[in-house]
Scaffold this active site. Structure first.
Site, PDB file in Angstrom:
ATOM      1  N   GLY A   1       0.846  -1.144   0.088  1.00 52.50           N
ATOM      2  CA  GLY A   1      -0.046   0.049  -0.072  1.00 52.50           C
ATOM      3  C   GLY A   1       0.924   1.269   0.107  1.00 52.50           C
TER       4      GLY A   1
ATOM      5  N   SER B   1     -12.433 -13.312  -3.599  1.00 47.01           N
ATOM      6  CA  SER B   1     -11.943 -12.893  -4.879  1.00 47.01           C
ATOM      7  C   SER B   1     -12.821 -13.999  -5.894  1.00 47.01           C
ATOM      8  CB  SER B   1     -10.675 -13.315  -5.121  1.00 47.01           C
ATOM      9  OG  SER B   1     -10.142 -13.564  -6.210  1.00 47.01           O
TER      10      SER B   1
ATOM     11  N   PHE C   1     -14.433  -9.569  -8.651  1.00 47.66           N
ATOM     12  CA  PHE C   1     -14.116 -10.296 -10.192  1.00 47.66           C
ATOM     13  C   PHE C   1     -12.737  -9.244 -10.628  1.00 47.66           C
ATOM     14  CE2 PHE C   1     -16.652 -13.772 -11.545  1.00 47.66           C
ATOM     15  CZ  PHE C   1     -17.309 -14.044 -10.303  1.00 47.66           C
TER      16      PHE C   1
ATOM     17  N   LYS D   1      -8.119 -17.563  -0.059  1.00 45.27           N
ATOM     18  CA  LYS D   1      -9.156 -16.809  -0.082  1.00 45.27           C
ATOM     19  C   LYS D   1     -10.229 -17.846   0.648  1.00 45.27           C
ATOM     20  CE  LYS D   1      -7.870 -12.751  -0.806  1.00 45.27           C
ATOM     21  NZ  LYS D   1      -7.977 -11.489   0.044  1.00 45.27           N
TER      22      LYS D   1
ATOM     23  N   HIS E   1      -1.790  -6.819 -13.977  1.00 42.27           N
ATOM     24  CA  HIS E   1      -3.315  -6.554 -14.456  1.00 42.27           C
ATOM     25  C   HIS E   1      -3.291  -5.911 -15.791  1.00 42.27           C
ATOM     26  CE1 HIS E   1      -4.098  -7.248  -9.958  1.00 42.27           C
ATOM     27  NE2 HIS E   1      -4.635  -8.291 -10.629  1.00 42.27           N
TER      28      HIS E   1
ATOM     29  N   TYR F   1      -3.391 -18.609  -4.050  1.00 44.11           N
ATOM     30  CA  TYR F   1      -3.916 -17.372  -3.888  1.00 44.11           C
ATOM     31  C   TYR F   1      -5.574 -17.600  -3.629  1.00 44.11           C
ATOM     32  CZ  TYR F   1      -6.341 -12.969  -4.320  1.00 44.11           C
ATOM     33  OH  TYR F   1      -7.493 -11.717  -4.481  1.00 44.11           O
TER      34      TYR F   1
ATOM     35  N   ALA G   1      -6.287  -6.158   3.921  1.00 48.85           N
ATOM     36  CA  ALA G   1      -4.876  -6.460   3.775  1.00 48.85           C
ATOM     37  C   ALA G   1      -4.676  -8.001   3.220  1.00 48.85           C
ATOM     38  CB  ALA G   1      -4.217  -6.279   5.284  1.00 48.85           C
TER      39      ALA G   1
END
Ligand code: UDP
Length: 324
Positions: free
Chosen positions: A36, A116, A168, A144, A188, A140, A73
């Site tokens: 961040g 996610s 998404f 989640k 991305h 990942y 986070a």
């Protein structure tokens, strides 16, 4: 309300902090600033600390009588999660466990968790609703899902109220270009397209053009970050009268291909996007589009940024300014 935002210095977290502050809530950001940006926290107080540090979490929770915690986070790069799974399980799973245990000690009973679309893995259906099987295909996504499952158990055992919001493809930047997406390691599509047009990144690579889609490139659901923040606010109000653990998919309900994103970016910027076609990126599902029907029916939420050009334009204004 008094709200603690863990990860409030990140991309989605900082838009949330802003919305909460603008709505008149007291907001405290807790962030270790590993990915961040201190510059992103322009509203409310900020406390630098890590969710894995029990003493620091206790200290921040002691500052106020928080009504709820919003937990952004996390580590969020799929490829990195494959090579560093311990780091992902530590930050995302152990970090969330530390946080909810501390919330229990401090009597904070409401949590909104950043989940996610990765919890679905390669969905067998193109439009994904909450009833689809949860079959993540990388650490990942698994990290989640583990937290989602932990929160369901916590609702049963301890009465913790929670909402998991499965984003998404988060995209765009704030309307006034004050905050936006800024990652040291950018993977991305939209930021890569725009950064390559600014000469700030290598020319764009399109990962695969031989998928079974109309133009051969992958299709995704790009949902604006301000719409995501709005969904959190609604989820917060929903939790006031809803016990239990809940999950919602959040997308704008339309799929756009990589080529459509490139075409939209060239319309917005006013020149062609140079790119080359590269091999498929492993683990990329062909099509992933959300059904946000449940969020619409239960939270009264709808994406307001539905035009791809508008989403990209907001990102372009932000990237062009490059304030950080
Ligand atoms: N993509 C691409 N080039 C890039 C980044 C992404 O072709 O530099 C493609 C990627 O293969 C996927 C889509 O763009 O089909 C969206 O990828 P992104 O990493 O933005 O989000 P994901 O859907 O993986 O979470």
């Amino acid at each position: 309300m008094e709200i603690l935002v863990c990860g409030g210095a990140g991309y989605i977290g900082s838009h949330m902090v802003r919305l909460l502050a603008e709505q008149g809530h007291v907001v405290v950001t807790f962030d270790n600033l590993s990915t961040g940006h201190a510059e992103a926290v322009q509203w409310g107080e900020v406390v630098v600390g890590d969710v894995l540090d029990a003493a620091a979490v206790d200290a921040v929770l002691s500052r106020r009588n928080f009504d709820a915690v919003l937990h952004f986070a996390a580590r969020s790069l799929v490829g990195e999660s494959v090579s560093l799974p311990y780091d992902y399980y530590r930050s995302n799973v152990a970090g969330s466990l530390m946080l909810v245990s501390a919330m229990q000690r401090h009597g904070v009973e409401k949590l909104i968790f950043s989940s996610s679309a990765a919890v679905f893995g390669s969905s067998a259906v193109p439009i994904v609703d909450e009833n689809q099987p949860l079959l993540p295909i990388n650490p990942y996504g698994r990290s989640k899902l583990m937290v989602e499952q932990m929160l369901a158990d916590a609702a049963e055992a301890y009465g913790l109220r929670s909402v998991c919001l499965r984003y998404f493809n988060a995209a765009g930047a704030s309307r006034d270009a004050r905050i936006g997406e800024s990652h040291a390691c950018e993977t991305h599509l939209i930021p890569n397209v725009l950064r390559s047009m600014l000469g700030a990144a290598a020319p764009l690579q399109v990962f695969g053009d031989d998928y079974a889609t109309p133009d051969g490139t992958c299709i995704r659901d790009y949902v604006h970050v301000e719409d995501l923040a709005d969904a959190h606010l609604r989820a917060l109000h929903f939790l006031e009268q809803a016990p239990g653990a809940h999950a919602f998919n959040l997308g704008n309900g339309q799929g756009f291909s990589v080529r459509q994103v490139i075409d939209a970016a060239s319309r917005v910027v006013g020149r062609p996007v140079p790119y080359q076609v590269a091999p498929r990126r492993s683990g990329d599902p062909e099509i992933l589009v959300a059904s946000s029907r449940k969020a619409r029916e239960v939270l009264g939420w709808d994406a307001r940024w539905t035009e791809l050009d508008g989403i990209i334009e907001s990102a372009w204004r932000w990237h062009r300014a490059q304030p950080w």
